[in-house]
Design a protein around this motif. Structure first.
Motif, PDB file in Angstrom:
ATOM      1  N   LYS A 103     -34.556  -8.205 -10.297  1.00 31.08           N
ATOM      2  CA  LYS A 103     -34.027  -6.887 -10.660  1.00 31.08           C
ATOM      3  C   LYS A 103     -33.638  -6.169  -9.376  1.00 31.08           C
ATOM      4  O   LYS A 103     -34.420  -6.113  -8.433  1.00 31.08           O
ATOM      5  CB  LYS A 103     -35.053  -6.094 -11.442  1.00 31.08           C
ATOM      6  N   TYR A 104     -32.437  -5.634  -9.376  1.00 36.30           N
ATOM      7  CA  TYR A 104     -31.932  -4.927  -8.201  1.00 36.30           C
ATOM      8  C   TYR A 104     -31.121  -3.726  -8.650  1.00 36.30           C
ATOM      9  O   TYR A 104     -30.761  -3.608  -9.819  1.00 36.30           O
ATOM     10  CB  TYR A 104     -31.101  -5.863  -7.315  1.00 36.30           C
ATOM     11  N   ASN A 105     -30.853  -2.849  -7.711  1.00 32.46           N
ATOM     12  CA  ASN A 105     -30.227  -1.556  -8.015  1.00 32.46           C
ATOM     13  C   ASN A 105     -31.024  -0.874  -9.124  1.00 32.46           C
ATOM     14  O   ASN A 105     -32.231  -1.024  -9.194  1.00 32.46           O
ATOM     15  CB  ASN A 105     -28.751  -1.711  -8.363  1.00 32.46           C
ATOM     16  N   THR A 106     -30.387  -0.144 -10.002  1.00 27.26           N
ATOM     17  CA  THR A 106     -31.131   0.563 -11.047  1.00 27.26           C
ATOM     18  C   THR A 106     -31.242  -0.262 -12.319  1.00 27.26           C
ATOM     19  O   THR A 106     -32.325  -0.399 -12.886  1.00 27.26           O
ATOM     20  CB  THR A 106     -30.461   1.911 -11.362  1.00 27.26           C
ATOM     21  N   TYR A 107     -30.140  -0.843 -12.764  1.00 28.17           N
ATOM     22  CA  TYR A 107     -30.124  -1.531 -14.046  1.00 28.17           C
ATOM     23  C   TYR A 107     -29.679  -2.989 -13.969  1.00 28.17           C
ATOM     24  O   TYR A 107     -29.518  -3.636 -14.995  1.00 28.17           O
ATOM     25  CB  TYR A 107     -29.200  -0.795 -15.034  1.00 28.17           C
ATOM     26  N   ASP A 108     -29.446  -3.516 -12.787  1.00 26.67           N
ATOM     27  CA  ASP A 108     -28.894  -4.857 -12.646  1.00 26.67           C
ATOM     28  C   ASP A 108     -29.996  -5.894 -12.535  1.00 26.67           C
ATOM     29  O   ASP A 108     -31.064  -5.644 -11.970  1.00 26.67           O
ATOM     30  CB  ASP A 108     -28.001  -4.933 -11.403  1.00 26.67           C
ATOM     31  N   ASP A 109     -29.725  -7.083 -13.074  1.00 29.39           N
ATOM     32  CA  ASP A 109     -30.638  -8.206 -12.900  1.00 29.39           C
ATOM     33  C   ASP A 109     -29.852  -9.508 -12.974  1.00 29.39           C
ATOM     34  O   ASP A 109     -28.740  -9.564 -13.462  1.00 29.39           O
ATOM     35  CB  ASP A 109     -31.759  -8.185 -13.947  1.00 29.39           C
ATOM     36  N   ILE A 110     -30.472 -10.557 -12.437  1.00 32.78           N
ATOM     37  CA  ILE A 110     -29.912 -11.896 -12.496  1.00 32.78           C
ATOM     38  C   ILE A 110     -31.074 -12.856 -12.732  1.00 32.78           C
ATOM     39  O   ILE A 110     -32.171 -12.663 -12.193  1.00 32.78           O
ATOM     40  CB  ILE A 110     -29.135 -12.252 -11.208  1.00 32.78           C
ATOM     41  N   THR A 111     -30.840 -13.859 -13.551  1.00 36.26           N
ATOM     42  CA  THR A 111     -31.849 -14.873 -13.835  1.00 36.26           C
ATOM     43  C   THR A 111     -31.453 -16.145 -13.121  1.00 36.26           C
ATOM     44  O   THR A 111     -30.345 -16.651 -13.309  1.00 36.26           O
ATOM     45  CB  THR A 111     -31.952 -15.122 -15.350  1.00 36.26           C
ATOM     46  N   ILE A 112     -32.364 -16.669 -12.306  1.00 33.62           N
ATOM     47  CA  ILE A 112     -32.087 -17.876 -11.527  1.00 33.62           C
ATOM     48  C   ILE A 112     -33.266 -18.831 -11.653  1.00 33.62           C
ATOM     49  O   ILE A 112     -34.318 -18.465 -12.189  1.00 33.62           O
ATOM     50  CB  ILE A 112     -31.816 -17.547 -10.045  1.00 33.62           C
TER      51      ILE A 112
END
Length: 135
Positions: A103-112
């Protein structure tokens, strides 16, 4: 896993060979089989690009990722949370079921799904020690 991957790559070629040998009434190749073969070739090329085109890289400022045709960079200082046991119910493009969500910034995420989760987390924490690790 490797055998299944190899078989899935071979299927389009078998279908295309069969399409060449299946004439219709007017002597042209069977269009349905030919279309299926072309679709299988496209799917197989996407699988290959996903398998061989996925990487993650960390430098002193950014986390770079490339997952098939998707690529980007995330400022490591913007990362605030890593969930190591992510069981996301939505569609994702990770190569494994053993995923982690960043989770990064306020609402962003990435699944790796990095191979060495522990080493990956340690490399990120060297740059940004304020990252919270959650299971």
């Amino acid at each position: 896993m490797g055998l299944i991957f190899l078989i899935s790559i071979m299927i389009p070629f078998v279908i295309l060979i069969l399409a060449r040998n299946q004439p219709l009434k007017n002597g042209t190749p069977g269009e349905a089989i030919l279309i299926i073969g072309i679709v299988e070739c496209i799917i197989s090329s996407l699988m290959l690009s996903l398998w061989y085109g996925t990487f993650y890289e960390i430098d002193s400022e950014y986390f770079y990722y490339r997952i098939s045709f998707l690529k980007g960079k995330i400022p490591i200082n913007a990362i605030h949370l890593i969930k190591t046991k992510s069981k996301r119910s939505t569609v994702n493009i990770s190569l494994s079921n053993d995923m982690m969500m960043i989770k990064y910034n306020t609402y962003d995420d990435i699944t790796i799904s990095p191979v060495d989760k522990e080493g990956f987390i340690n490399a990120l924490k060297l740059v940004n020690p304020n990252i919270v690790i959650e299971e």
